[in-house]
Design a protein around this motif. Structure first.
Motif, PDB file in Angstrom:
ATOM      1  N   TRP A  13       0.825  -1.209   0.000  1.00 30.58           N
ATOM      2  CA  TRP A  13       0.000   0.000   0.000  1.00 30.58           C
ATOM      3  C   TRP A  13       0.861   1.261   0.000  1.00 30.58           C
ATOM      4  N   LEU A  14       2.042   1.204   0.573  1.00 31.27           N
ATOM      5  CA  LEU A  14       2.948   2.349   0.501  1.00 31.27           C
ATOM      6  C   LEU A  14       3.408   2.576  -0.942  1.00 31.27           C
ATOM      7  N   CYS A  15       3.669   1.472  -1.643  1.00 26.75           N
ATOM      8  CA  CYS A  15       4.091   1.569  -3.050  1.00 26.75           C
ATOM      9  C   CYS A  15       2.945   2.046  -3.938  1.00 26.75           C
ATOM     10  N   VAL A  16       1.722   1.627  -3.605  1.00 32.23           N
ATOM     11  CA  VAL A  16       0.557   2.074  -4.365  1.00 32.23           C
ATOM     12  C   VAL A  16       0.432   3.593  -4.304  1.00 32.23           C
ATOM     13  N   LYS A  17       0.749   4.170  -3.147  1.00 34.71           N
ATOM     14  CA  LYS A  17       0.679   5.625  -2.987  1.00 34.71           C
ATOM     15  C   LYS A  17       1.698   6.346  -3.866  1.00 34.71           C
ATOM     16  N   ALA A  18       2.722   5.619  -4.334  1.00 28.70           N
ATOM     17  CA  ALA A  18       3.746   6.218  -5.193  1.00 28.70           C
ATOM     18  C   ALA A  18       3.402   6.103  -6.674  1.00 28.70           C
ATOM     19  N   ILE A  19       2.302   5.415  -6.999  1.00 31.30           N
ATOM     20  CA  ILE A  19       1.899   5.266  -8.401  1.00 31.30           C
ATOM     21  C   ILE A  19       1.697   6.618  -9.088  1.00 31.30           C
ATOM     22  N   VAL A  21       3.261   9.345  -8.783  1.00 29.85           N
ATOM     23  CA  VAL A  21       4.564   9.912  -9.174  1.00 29.85           C
ATOM     24  C   VAL A  21       5.069   9.240 -10.445  1.00 29.85           C
ATOM     25  N   THR A  22       4.944   7.912 -10.501  1.00 31.47           N
ATOM     26  CA  THR A  22       5.345   7.164 -11.702  1.00 31.47           C
ATOM     27  C   THR A  22       4.537   7.602 -12.917  1.00 31.47           C
ATOM     28  N   LEU A  23       3.218   7.737 -12.734  1.00 31.95           N
ATOM     29  CA  LEU A  23       2.364   8.162 -13.842  1.00 31.95           C
ATOM     30  C   LEU A  23       2.652   9.605 -14.239  1.00 31.95           C
ATOM     31  N   GLU A  24       2.971  10.450 -13.261  1.00 30.46           N
ATOM     32  CA  GLU A  24       3.304  11.844 -13.570  1.00 30.46           C
ATOM     33  C   GLU A  24       4.549  11.922 -14.450  1.00 30.46           C
ATOM     34  N   THR A 165       5.473   2.050 -26.267  1.00 32.07           N
ATOM     35  CA  THR A 165       6.385   3.086 -25.775  1.00 32.07           C
ATOM     36  C   THR A 165       6.008   3.532 -24.376  1.00 32.07           C
ATOM     37  N   ALA A 166       4.703   3.706 -24.139  1.00 35.21           N
ATOM     38  CA  ALA A 166       4.231   4.128 -22.814  1.00 35.21           C
ATOM     39  C   ALA A 166       4.522   3.065 -21.762  1.00 35.21           C
ATOM     40  N   VAL A 167       4.304   1.808 -22.099  1.00 34.51           N
ATOM     41  CA  VAL A 167       4.551   0.716 -21.154  1.00 34.51           C
ATOM     42  C   VAL A 167       6.039   0.611 -20.830  1.00 34.51           C
ATOM     43  N   ILE A 168       6.877   0.716 -21.868  1.00 30.26           N
ATOM     44  CA  ILE A 168       8.327   0.671 -21.648  1.00 30.26           C
ATOM     45  C   ILE A 168       8.768   1.840 -20.772  1.00 30.26           C
ATOM     46  N   LEU A 169       8.182   3.002 -21.012  1.00 27.27           N
ATOM     47  CA  LEU A 169       8.530   4.181 -20.215  1.00 27.27           C
ATOM     48  C   LEU A 169       8.133   4.002 -18.753  1.00 27.27           C
ATOM     49  N   GLU A 183       9.490   7.268  -6.451  1.00 26.89           N
ATOM     50  CA  GLU A 183       8.452   6.566  -7.204  1.00 26.89           C
ATOM     51  C   GLU A 183       8.303   5.160  -6.621  1.00 26.89           C
ATOM     52  N   ILE A 184       7.641   4.274  -7.335  1.00 20.18           N
ATOM     53  CA  ILE A 184       7.294   2.957  -6.793  1.00 20.18           C
ATOM     54  C   ILE A 184       8.526   2.183  -6.314  1.00 20.18           C
ATOM     55  N   THR A 185       9.518   2.049  -7.175  1.00 19.46           N
ATOM     56  CA  THR A 185      10.707   1.271  -6.831  1.00 19.46           C
ATOM     57  C   THR A 185      11.480   1.904  -5.686  1.00 19.46           C
TER      58      THR A 185
END
Length: 242
Positions: A13-19, A21-24, A165-169, A183-185
């Motif tokens: 759930w902590l990593c989910v909260k970082a999603i 940032v990854t999407l941004e 391209t989006a998935v690779i990014l 971010e997530i990682t």
């Protein structure tokens, strides 16, 4: 080896909260890359002197070097260069207080520009030249013909590659932790460092990245179906009108 399920769920759930940032990073990088990539693809398609070889060199360099190296170069060198420039100009700006996510936008934006330029180039080239000539013959300008005839068709054929391209990014943004972006990682690694629960953390981010990438692929499939349906509908309308 025994998994700590309490830790696994809590970190998940902590990593989910970082999603976000990854999407941004993903969305901003793609938006920054669209126009430069389109211009590069057009310069290469029309083989514009000087620009064509420069664009080829840029694309080859970016696609031919590891993104880790690009991150190290930008994040290590760019702040020092900007700081020297700011001091030379006399501005009172502390470059080293800039949010690290800005450097992530730069790195992934440049990387996406090279990738998208190839996607746009192949998509635009797939549209028959006769359609451009037909549009010009009825009095439309090249710009109008491109916007109304070429680009809509190219967009449909480009969507599968745009999705890839989006998935690779999204997966590449996992390297943003090297620029101290949470971010997530990065969140998973920070949490794992406390109790050395790296296996649980890696399971968490494995599940999250799969879920996010599947969601992105689903959205692109919906968009592609919508555009294809709209294109077929428009063609039927034209046939009936004629």
């Amino acid at each position: 080896m025994q998994l700590d399920f309490f830790y696994l769920i809590r970190t998940f759930w902590l990593c989910v909260k970082a999603i976000p940032v990854t999407l941004e990073i993903t969305i901003v990088s793609l938006l920054l890359a669209v126009i430069p990539a389109l211009l590069i693809s057009l310069a290469r398609i029309h083989k514009i002197k000087v620009l064509d070889p420069l664009c080829r060199l840029f694309v080859s360099f970016i696609r031919g070097t590891p993104i880790v190296l690009q991150i190290l170069i930008v994040y290590s060198i760019m702040p020092s260069l900007l700081n020297s420039f700011v001091k030379a100009v006399g501005w009172s700006v502390n470059i080293f207080e800039i949010n690290p996510i800005i450097y992530a936008f730069v790195v992934f934006g440049i990387n996406s520009t090279a990738s998208l330029s190839e996607v746009f180039r192949s998509a635009i080239s797939s549209v028959e030249v006769g359609q451009l000539e037909a549009a010009l013959s009825i009095g439309e300008t090249r710009f109008q013909a491109f916007c109304r005839v070429i680009f809509p068709q190219a967009l449909v054929s480009a969507l599968p590659n745009l999705c890839s391209t989006a998935v690779i990014l999204i997966k590449n943004t996992s390297l943003a932790f090297m620029m101290t972006v949470r971010e997530i990682t990065a969140v998973a690694k920070i949490e794992a460092a406390y109790g050395y629960n790296y296996v649980e953390s890696y399971i968490d981010i494995f599940i999250i990245y799969i879920a996010v990438c599947l969601a992105v692929e689903f959205i692109f499939r919906k968009i592609e179906k919508r555009l294809v349906y709209r294109g077929v509908k428009n063609r039927r309308t034209l046939v009936r009108g004629s």
